[in-house]
Structure formats: structure tokens, C-alpha cells
Design a protein around this motif. Structure first.
Motif, short mmCIF file in Angstrom:
data_model
loop_
_atom_site.label_atom_id
_atom_site.label_comp_id
_atom_site.label_asym_id
_atom_site.label_seq_id
_atom_site.Cartn_x
_atom_site.Cartn_y
_atom_site.Cartn_z
N HIS A 281 23.63 78.74 77.20
CA HIS A 281 22.38 78.01 77.45
C HIS A 281 22.24 76.83 76.48
N GLU A 282 22.39 77.10 75.20
CA GLU A 282 22.19 76.03 74.22
C GLU A 282 23.28 74.97 74.33
N HIS A 285 22.62 72.52 77.04
CA HIS A 285 21.57 71.59 76.62
C HIS A 285 22.13 70.33 75.94
ZN LIG Z 1 16.61 76.04 76.66
#
Ligand SMILES: [Zn+2]
Length: 604
Positions: A281-282, A285
Motif C-alpha cells: 500500500h505505502e 503511494h
Molecule cells: Zn494510504
């Protein structure tokens, strides 16, 4: 001629008292009186946090003499008019153990620049140097420093001077200092580091191998950003914890130490899957929200709320790709992926607020609703993470169907990246929609009107069916049933009260009362302490089994304490709603369906 860099320094002044000393030398202050400010929020976490409240003392000097420093508002100070260089000296309390905060004690130091470094207002574009001072004695003198900030005069993982191009960059490099376990790997020739704080027996070799596989998957999907020349995962491994905060060249993560694999462990269990999903997830990003942002975030205004209806694109789409990437690079199986997806669907199905709040509203109101949850949140709001990820799923599947596989969310995100990310222009409020329409040559406005700006139920069952996946719904088998799996054979279902009972300070408390539920109709309220059902004591752990003695249509007398008053309610129990999802592969799918599913789950 370029301006003289602002010179910041940070000292671990008093670890026992959680105090940093920060100094800032401004060579050419505004002669009318230099203004300094500390951010009210940190990018990636959409809540006013007023970091200036952690400033214990602050003063200014010029020519070795103290000059007047006036506090202008909660986050701003102004120095007296002065032509000479000014040094600002601040003592900052750091005792927040979170990825958004700053924390200093005798075991380590961690800080986000937003929490500790004042900005020189009007000169935010000047380069910044940061001297991270080595303590003269323990604790700290033998610690290592890990950050994605570029070293200027510091050895590898060492104390010394680091440099950033401007203030925005300075506060986008969190710093971890301590006795750290460090692993290194390369992705597309770019050095990657993971630094873990906390006592673990982690199999670092394995973590590096798996992160390498995962990061390469994202790099294949989105392409290498031009300025990505290093990347750092800073991880706090605690007894309990989960969360992350993204940055342009790094991510701060917190996980439970038992989520990490130990030497000899094989396979990806649920805990490690959760950890890999968080890293995924990170990392996604670094494209989606750190380099490609909503237009209103270019640049960020960190003094007040910054409104956008697009958080679902930046968090929801990221949440969609975080788990999808795991199956696409074979870290987890298709069955494991479908289990995670079904759990997300279950979460959304149990959120009645999805019929009250659109995902665009959820994004816009993040500041006052998502980040200020209360007992009614699940009745009145919906998460732009979970519902956002399901909209991303529906959009992906629909684009693949409408274009016979030529277009997908993958192609839309790559085009958005080219158009709004690489250019640095930011995504306009309807940017994703216009790219999706253009690439698919389809009018997608109905999709966005119904599911993004509206509150219509997503057609996931039909869409997944076209990809050979059957969406099945069943009643929950108890408070701990999060979905993802079929019902256990022979388990007796209990009727529905429509509440969640949790253990709070040793007492069973109703934490949620679902709108329209038997509990709500009877008058039970959140924060009521459960005492008994029909005269028998209730606890959070025996609640399920107490209800199993009843059938839908039965009435029961529920006794609660509201404050110190004992109240009795008569509840008519109802059949449990089918709000728990599991997904099955359809065994005999035609060739076209199988091809679609393979393309979706492999990223083709
Ligand atoms: Zn996030």
C-alpha cells in the motif's frame, strides 16, 4: 545566485524527558520581521493535528542577543524586525509513538519534520540543510540514523548533515535513529532499505526477497519515476499495531512483531500477508498521492484543511492495488486474494452509512468525519479506503469488459500518471473520470454518477461473475466472523440484535448500534453497558452463545447500565442479515471468462 540554505539542526536533548532541541539559522530573514510556522497537519493524514502544541519553549537570537519573538496564532511566530541572520531555538516534546508523530526516549528517536521543524514563511522554496547531532554519550552515541534524506556530510546510516531541496522535501523524510536491524535490496537498480526498530527475530533475508518481488511488481505496473533514486521502509515492530504513512522516497510503518516472519517460517500466513499488504500500500503511494496528487494539494497548504473529493482515488485505488499486487506477483494464491477481497466486501456490506454518504462526500469530509469517528460513523459514513477499493475493482472489471480487455484500471492509472503525475500538474477533481472515458472510448459518466457521486450499490456480483468468480453472501456466525470463508458446516446461527459488544475497561459495552436494528428499535444506545439478557449475565465473550438460545421472532429482555442507571429493554430478535461475503472460483467457466480472470489477476 541561489539563496543560502536554511540550516536546521536537531539534538536528542533529553531522551528521558522526550525533548528534542531544534535550531534554525536563517541567513536573510524578512527585514520586516521574519514569520515562522509549524504545520497544522501532515500530508497523508487528513486531520488537523496542530503540531505546534508540542513546542515547549521557543526563542530567537540575532548577533548573539535575544530578539523578540511574538506568537501570532496557534502555529505561527514573528521575530522582531532584524537585518542580521536569525537563529530560532525550540524545545519540542516528542512522545507520540505513531507514524505521524515524533518520539524520543532512551531507546530510540523518530521524527517527522512536520512535527519538529518550523518553516521560514515566504522562503519555503530555499534549500534546507539538516544537522542530526550525535549525542556525546549514551543513550544514542552508538545509534544509527536511517532516512531517505540525501546525506551531505554523513556516513552511511550516520549522524551528520543531510540536505533537502526545499521545506516541503525536508518534512517528507521521516528519520529513525536507534539500534536498528537493517536490510537492503535493489529494485530496478534502485537501492532500497528496510530499517526495523523493536525487538524481533525477523528473517530479514526473506523480508528483503519478498519486498523486492513486490516492489518490482509495482514498478512494472507504473514505471520508474524519474527522481526515484532510493527508497526506505522505516518500520516500528511493536507488541500490537498496524499503520503506515507514505512519503515520496520512503514510508513509515508500524506492525505487530508477530506479523513478521521468523527464520524457518515458510508460506505466507494471515499476519505476514497483512504486513506485505501494508508495505504494498505505502509503496504504491510513491506514485499515487506522493507524485501524482489531487490538484488542490499542489502545493499543500499545511495551515488548514484542504478539501478534495478525490481521496477515494488516492486511498481506495491504492487499497485495491495493495492486495492485488500480492497475487499478481505470486506472493499469495488466488484463493488467498479472494479471501481478502471478500473480507473487504463484508466490511462495506456491514456499513449502513454507504446508503447515506457517497464516496466523493466521504473524501471531502475526511477531516471532520473519517478522521473523527464516533459511535454513529458506520450508520452515517462510509470509508473511502474500503468502498473506494471496491469502486476501483468495479471500474477495473467494467473497463476490461467494455473494451474487450484493451483498457483496464491499469491503463487508466498509467495514463493518469503520465498526465497528472509526471507533469506535476496534479489531478483535477474529475481527472480520473475523463481519462477513463477517453481511454475506453465509453461514456463512463453513469458509473461515476451512480457509484462515486451517488450511493448506489456496486454491481459486484454481476461483474465478478463475468470473471469466473461467484460472490456469495451468508449471515455472520458471530461477532468475530469477518467473512472471507463459507459458513462452517453445522454451526447454528443465532438471531440478530444489530449491535457490536466490546470489552472496554473490563466491561461489556455496546460500541455500535446499527440503524434499523432490533437493538435500535428497542432503545439500546451506544456506550450502554450490557448487564444481562433475560436475567443471565452478558460479557463480550459469551454474547454470541447467549443469543444462540433464541430464534428470530423471539423477544428478550436486555438489561443495561446507562451511566449509573439500570434500564430494561424488550427486544424482538430478527433473522440475521446476509452481510458476510465469500468468493468462489466458478469451476466450469468458458474460455473467454478464464482469459479475463487470468488477465485481471496477472496484470495482463
Ligand atoms: Zn494510504
Amino acid at each position: 545566485m541561489s539563496a543560502t540554505p536554511h540550516q536546521y539542526s536537531i539534538r536528542l536533548q533529553n531522551p528521558g524527558a522526550h525533548l528534542f532541541e531544534v535550531r534554525l539559522l536563517v541567513a536573510r530573514p524578512d527585514p520586516a520581521g521574519q514569520v515562522f510556522s509549524i504545520p497544522a497537519w501532515i500530508p497523508g493524514s487528513y486531520r488537523i493535528r496542530d503540531y505546534a502544541r508540542h513546542v515547549v519553549s521557543i526563542r530567537a537570537e540575532a548577533d548573539d542577543l535575544e530578539i523578540e519573538l511574538t506568537k501570532v496564532d496557534k502555529s505561527t511566530w514573528q521575530a522582531a524586525a532584524c537585518e542580521s541572520p536569525i537563529t530560532l531555538i525550540a524545545e519540542i516534546h516528542a512522545n507520540e509513538q505513531s507514524v505521524r508523530g515524533a518520539h524520543l526516549d532512551t531507546t530510540h528517536a523518530f521524527f517527522n519534520g512536520a512535527c519538529v521543524f518550523p518553516a521560514v514563511v515566504g522562503q519555503e522554496d530555499h534549500a534546507c540543510e539538516l544537522d542530526i547531532r550525535r549525542p556525546a554519550s549514551a543513550p544514542g552515541s552508538d545509534w544509527r540514523v536511517v532516512t531517505s534524506m540525501r546525506a551531505q556530510n554523513a556516513g552511511k546510516y550516520g549522524f551528520g548533515t543531510y540536505a533537502s531541496e526545499n521545506y516541503a522535501e525536508l518534512i517528507d523524510h521521516p528519520v529513525e535513529i536507534g539500534n536498528l536491524a537493517i536490510g537492503e535490496f535493489e529494485v530496478a537498480g534502485i537501492p532500497h532499505t528496510i530499517a526495523i526498530r523493536g525487538r524481533t527475530r525477523v528473517d530479514m533475508g526473506r523480508v528483503c526477497r519478498d519486498l523486492n518481488t513486490l516492489c518490482e511488481q509495482h514498478m512494472r505496473l507504473m514505471g520508474k519515476p524519474e527522481d526515484l533514486d532510493r527508497y526506505v521502509f522505516l518500520l516500528m515492530a511493536l507488541g500490537k499495531g498496524y499503520g503506515g504513512l507514505e512519503h515520496r522516497w520512503s514510508a513509515s510503518l508500524v506492525c505487530a512483531r508477530d506479523d513478521l516472519p521468523r527464520k524457518g517460517d515458510v508460506g505466507v500466513d494471515k499476519q505476514y500477508r497483512k504486513f506485505l499488504g501494508l508495505c504494498s500500500h505505502e509503496y504504491f503511494h510513491l506514485w499515487n498521492v506522493k507524485r501524482m496528487k489531487p490538484e488542490v494539494f499542489t502545493p499543500y497548504d499545511l495551515s488548514k484543511e484542504s478539501y478534495t473529493g478525490l481521496l477515494w482515488v488516492f486511498e481506495g485505488v491504492t487499497s485495491y492495488y495493495d492486495d492485488l499486487a500480492l497475487v499478481r506477483c505470486d506472493l499469495i494464491s488466488t484463493e488467498s486474494y479472494l479471501e481478502i477481497l471478500a473480507k473487504t466486501i463484508t466490511k462495506v456490506m456491514r456499513t449502513r452509512g454507504r446508503f447515506k454518504q457517497s464516496i466523493e462526500e466521504s473524501s471531502f469530509d475526511a477531516w471532520t468525519k473519517f478522521y473523527h469517528q464516533d459511535a454513529n460513523s458506520s450508520n452515517a459514513t462510509v470509508s473511502y479506503y474500503t468502498k473506494g477499493s471496491l469502486i476501483a475493482l468495479a471500474l477495473d472489471l467494467m473497463l476490461r469488459l467494455e473494451s474487450s480487455g484493451k483498457c483496464s484500471l491499469d491503463t487508466v492509472m498509467r495514463e493518469c500518471w503520465t498526465q497528472f503525475g509526471e507533469t506535476g500538474s496534479g489531478m483535477p477533481e474529475r481527472g480520473l473520470e475523463s481519462v477513463a472515458c477517453r481511454l475506453s472510448s465509453t461514456d463512463m459518466s453513469d458509473f461515476f454518477t451512480r457509484y462515486v457521486r451517488g450511493i448506489h450499490e456496486l454491481p459486484l456480483e454481476q461483474l465478478l461473475g463475468k470473471f469466473g468468480v461467484r460472490l456469495c453472501l451468508r449471515p455472520a456466525e458471530g461477532l468475530r466472523d469477518k467473512g472471507g470463508k463459507p459458513a462452517k458446516q453445522g454451526r447454528k446461527l443465532h438471531p440478530w440484535l444489530g449491535t457490536t459488544l466490546v470489552n472496554r475497561n473490563g466491561r461489556p459495552v455496546f460500541s455500535v448500534v446499527h440503524s434499523g436494528s432490533p437493538a435500535e428499535q428497542a432503545g439500546i444506545a451506544t456506550a450502554d453497558e450490557a448487564v444481562a439478557i433475560d436475567g443471565l449475565k452478558v460479557t463480550a465473550s459469551n454474547f454470541d452463545s447467549r443469543l444462540k438460545g433464541y430464534h428470530a421472532g423471539d423477544t428478550a429482555e436486555v438489561t443495561v447500565f446507562r451511566g449509573d442507571e439500570l434500564l430494561k429493554f424488550t427486544v424482538r430478535l430478527e433473522p440475521p442479515p446476509a452481510d458476510t461475503c465469500y468468493l468462489e472460483l466458478i469451476a466450469k467457466s468458458d474460455k473467454g471468462t478464464e482469459q479475463r480472470r487470468t488477465a485481471w489477476l496477472s496484470g495482463g
